[in-house]
Design an enzyme around this catalytic site. Structure first.
Site, PDB file in Angstrom:
ATOM      1  N   THR A  95      -5.597   5.856  -6.258  1.00  0.00           N
ATOM      2  CA  THR A  95      -6.691   6.799  -6.066  1.00  0.00           C
ATOM      3  C   THR A  95      -6.262   8.216  -6.428  1.00  0.00           C
ATOM      4  OG1 THR A  95      -6.061   6.912  -3.727  1.00  0.00           O
ATOM      5  CG2 THR A  95      -7.884   5.470  -4.298  1.00  0.00           C
ATOM      6  N   ASP A 110     -13.039   9.939   0.426  1.00  0.00           N
ATOM      7  CA  ASP A 110     -12.072  10.529   1.357  1.00  0.00           C
ATOM      8  C   ASP A 110     -11.092  11.493   0.699  1.00  0.00           C
ATOM      9  OD1 ASP A 110     -13.146   9.321   3.540  1.00  0.00           O
ATOM     10  OD2 ASP A 110     -11.610   7.764   3.738  1.00  0.00           O
ATOM     11  N   VAL A 162      -7.092   2.471   8.107  1.00  0.00           N
ATOM     12  CA  VAL A 162      -7.278   3.659   8.937  1.00  0.00           C
ATOM     13  C   VAL A 162      -8.653   3.636   9.608  1.00  0.00           C
ATOM     14  CG1 VAL A 162      -7.408   6.177   8.965  1.00  0.00           C
ATOM     15  CG2 VAL A 162      -5.682   5.029   7.556  1.00  0.00           C
ATOM     16  N   ASP A 215       7.950 -32.082  -8.556  1.00  0.00           N
ATOM     17  CA  ASP A 215       6.838 -32.913  -8.973  1.00  0.00           C
ATOM     18  C   ASP A 215       5.706 -31.983  -9.412  1.00  0.00           C
ATOM     19  OD1 ASP A 215       5.832 -31.882  -6.629  1.00  0.00           O
ATOM     20  OD2 ASP A 215       5.910 -33.778  -5.519  1.00  0.00           O
TER      21      ASP A 215
END
Length: 440
Positions: A22, A57, A196, A394
């Protein structure tokens, strides 16, 4: 725009996202778009798989209008050269119609064809979602954006940040809701944890005020993503100087099937891009004192010098072995068996490719299972012991081992800017083999 390859109608071509980075869209400086420009210039291992110009934010409310203009300008200019996907984060809130409308207006402005950014925008990140009806509101907002700008239906993806108990429960509804004619939730891409706000929503408290670890949320997000054909991403790790802690968090996440993690700095991007890849060299681990300890490679030996384990030769092929608080006297063969149980091997990229190629060759010759032998000389306190263990391979073992190679192939295909780093890390021959193995 990234096309989806569809076994269902909701799978993106990308199967893995390692890094979710961000950037503030506007800062209070002469060049308010400075942080966006820096992020847009990232390349190679410093460039994230998903870049999120964050107009929520990370950006002050008073600067979000300017943030929208900065996204339009920077993405229009640099988006075509950016090697990852671009998914701006807009404002949204499950309990506030005015905030949802503001988020719609932000998406509408960012994708205005006249601004020139939309051709480089892969989708949007929607925060603070609630129950599944709220997810549908966000989906409908994106439908309106596509309609008003003449974009192809479903061309904008939607990623959500799980920041509430409502959103956590909503992940369980996706399998029945996606694909209904009344929505286009198949546009969903990432499920991202936001610990948060989740902590705030849950009214959780710790004595120190630090965030709870929330392993349940991370498990539920990984499970929800797997069930719905999406990609899970963990939330931010705020202590940006704690590299060891960040790596440990990623290791725990990968054991839950969650490869991606939020990155707050270019250094964290490098860590999140690198950590999920197969290691360059293999290493042996010694389990002692309740933890796994890396053994140092010295010539052809794997060496431990420390306090968690002791090994003494007593003579007459007898030894005293202490692992943590457990101390035993053992004969030579018993010692080898004990050390086989107390050690494990972390395979390198070359080891994985070798084993897969050997199993594929065995399958072509009609064999359904083969034994793979791993051997080493361990050196504990100057006493050397040769150990050897067999593991049956396998089809199920092959498919499990294939996951890190599938991750590498996915990154190799979608991040050509990192191929030079891969060649330096593994060698060109190994990289070529790794891109070709696993087709059977």
């Amino acid at each position: 725009m990234t096309e989806r390859s569809r076994t269902t109608d909701r799978h993106y071509e990308r199967a893995f996202v390692r890094s979710f980075f961000t950037s503030p869209t506007a800062v209070d400086e002469d060049d308010s778009a400075k942080m966006l420009r820096r992020a847009a210039a990232l390349r190679g291992m410093e460039a994230p798989d998903v870049w999120v110009p964050d107009n929520e934010d990370a950006t002050a409310p008073s600067m979000r209008d300017e943030g929208v203009e900065n996204i339009r300008e920077v993405v229009a200019e640099h988006g075509g050269d950016f090697p990852g996907e671009i998914h701006p984060r807009v404002v949204w809130h499950r309990d506030d119609p005015a905030t949802r409308y503001e988020g719609f207006q932000q998406m509408l402005a960012i994708t205005d064809p006249d601004a020139g950014a939309v051709e480089h925008i892969d989708g949007f990140v929607i925060p603070e979602v609630g129950d599944v009806d709220d997810w549908k509101k966000a989906d409908e907002a994106l439908q309106r954006v596509e309609t008003e700008h003449g974009l192809d239906p479903g061309s904008l993806s939607m990623s959500v940040i799980v920041e509430s108990g409502e959103a956590e429960l909503a992940m369980g509804d996706l399998r029945t809701e996606m694909g209904k004619p009344s929505n286009t939730l198949e546009r969903l891409f990432l499920l991202v944890d936001g610990e948060v706000d989740y902590t705030k929503d849950m009214r959780a408290m710790t004595p120190t005020g630090e965030l709870p670890a929330w392993p349940e949320l991370r498990h539920n997000t990984s499970r929800g993503a797997s069930a719905a054909g999406l990609i899970a991403v963990d939330g931010p790790y705020d202590d940006i100087r704690d590299v060891a802690g960040y790596r440990e968090r990623m290791r725990e996440n990968r054991a839950k099937g969650m490869t991606g993690i939020w990155a707050l700095t270019p250094n964290q991007v490098v860590e999140s891009n690198t950590a999920p890849l197969p290691p360059k060299t293999g290493r042996w681990l010694l389990h002692a004192g309740g933890r796994d300890i890396d053994l140092d490679r010295e010539d052809d030996r794997h060496v431990y010098r420390g306090d968690a384990a002791d090994l003494d030769a007593l003579g007459d092929d007898r030894y005293r072995l202490r692992l943590g608080d457990d101390e035993r006297e053992l004969e030579a063969e018993e010692l080898r068996e004990a050390l086989v149980d107390a050690t494990s091997y972390v395979p390198s990229m070359t080891d994985i490719v070798d084993s897969m190629e050997e199993f594929e060759a065995a399958k072509e010759n009609g064999r359904g299972a083969i034994a793979m032998t791993q051997s080493a000389t361990l050196d504990i306190d100057g006493v050397t012991v040769d150990v050897e263990a067999d593991r049956m391979w396998d089809e199920a073992t092959y498919q499990a081992a294939k996951t890190p190679i599938t991750l590498f192939q996915d990154v190799y295909a979608h991040r050509p800017d990192q191929r030079e780093a891969f060649a330096e890390r593994y060698g060109e021959a190994v990289v070529e083999r790794a891109t070709e193995v696993g087709d059977t």
